[in-house]
Motif scaffolding. Structure first.
Motif, mmCIF file in Angstrom:
data_model
loop_
_atom_site.group_PDB
_atom_site.id
_atom_site.type_symbol
_atom_site.label_atom_id
_atom_site.label_comp_id
_atom_site.label_asym_id
_atom_site.label_seq_id
_atom_site.Cartn_x
_atom_site.Cartn_y
_atom_site.Cartn_z
ATOM 1 N N ASP A 122 0.812 -1.217 0.000
ATOM 2 C CA ASP A 122 0.000 0.000 0.000
ATOM 3 C C ASP A 122 0.848 1.271 0.000
ATOM 4 O O ASP A 122 0.532 2.223 -0.710
ATOM 5 C CB ASP A 122 -0.953 0.023 1.200
ATOM 6 N N SER A 123 1.908 1.296 0.784
ATOM 7 C CA SER A 123 2.726 2.511 0.859
ATOM 8 C C SER A 123 3.391 2.813 -0.487
ATOM 9 O O SER A 123 3.499 3.977 -0.886
ATOM 10 C CB SER A 123 3.787 2.386 1.953
ATOM 11 N N TYR A 124 3.810 1.783 -1.205
ATOM 12 C CA TYR A 124 4.411 1.981 -2.524
ATOM 13 C C TYR A 124 3.362 2.456 -3.524
ATOM 14 O O TYR A 124 3.627 3.302 -4.372
ATOM 15 C CB TYR A 124 5.045 0.679 -3.024
ATOM 16 N N GLU A 125 2.168 1.862 -3.433
ATOM 17 C CA GLU A 125 1.101 2.251 -4.349
ATOM 18 C C GLU A 125 0.702 3.705 -4.103
ATOM 19 O O GLU A 125 0.458 4.464 -5.052
ATOM 20 C CB GLU A 125 -0.106 1.323 -4.203
ATOM 21 N N GLU A 126 0.662 4.126 -2.858
ATOM 22 C CA GLU A 126 0.364 5.533 -2.548
ATOM 23 C C GLU A 126 1.426 6.451 -3.134
ATOM 24 O O GLU A 126 1.113 7.505 -3.686
ATOM 25 C CB GLU A 126 0.266 5.725 -1.033
ATOM 26 N N GLU A 127 2.670 6.048 -3.017
ATOM 27 C CA GLU A 127 3.759 6.850 -3.576
ATOM 28 C C GLU A 127 3.686 6.892 -5.102
ATOM 29 O O GLU A 127 3.897 7.928 -5.730
ATOM 30 C CB GLU A 127 5.107 6.301 -3.119
#
Length: 169
Positions: A122-127
């Motif tokens: 999720d954190s990578y997708e948000e970035e």
């Protein structure tokens, strides 16, 4: 929300920016040396290629394979409202600068869209989505917005993000 542009070259709506902006060296892909910023000697007055139907035969396979991913027509139509460097020589420098930046923008968009297919945390997708907003903003690009993009940390954030995807490819 990101506004994804058409990423297909449309030479009919471009001001032959690749034919003036890019440098090439004589070799396997180009029959001549041409410095960046000077029009290709094969560029016709109507902004078409005078040897288009024989590019490969004349030693210009690099022209056949080149793909600006839609950056050329976007600069010509969106930023310079259809004006060309040939009719308005005073915009040549700004137009070439905009083309250089827009090519980076479109390359970035393409990679960020490709990364959408990865199974990212999720954190990578948000970035990825945040970067896509920077590379494909909802509002149209202008010379000032491109200059602000260049001066921002968007490109360095993007450069730091890409290697982190290695484990998901």
């Amino acid at each position: 929300m990101a506004r994804i542009p058409d990423m297909t070259s449309d030479c009919a709506n471009c001001a032959a920016l690749c034919c003036i902006a890019l440098a090439f060296d004589a070799g396997d892909e180009f029959a001549i040396d041409k410095p960046a910023g000077l029009p290709c000697p094969n560029l016709a007055p109507d902004m078409g290629c005078s040897i288009y139907s024989r590019l490969e035969d004349e030693g210009f396979s690099g022209c056949v394979t080149y793909e600006c991913r839609g950056a050329g027509q976007r600069v010509t139509q969106e930023i310079f409202e259809g004006r060309t460097w040939r009719r308005h020589p005073d915009i040549t420098g700004p137009m070439l600068d905009a083309f250089s930046t827009m090519r980076k923008v479109h390359d970035g968009i393409e990679l960020l869209l490709t990364a959408e297919r990865l199974d990212l945390p999720d954190s990578y997708e948000e970035e990825r989505l945040a970067l896509l907003e920077l590379y494909a903003p909802e509002e149209p690009w202008t010379e000032d917005r491109l200059a602000a993009f260049t001066a921002s940390d968007a490109q360095s954030r993007f450069a730091a993000f890409l290697p982190r995807l290695r484990d998901f490819v």
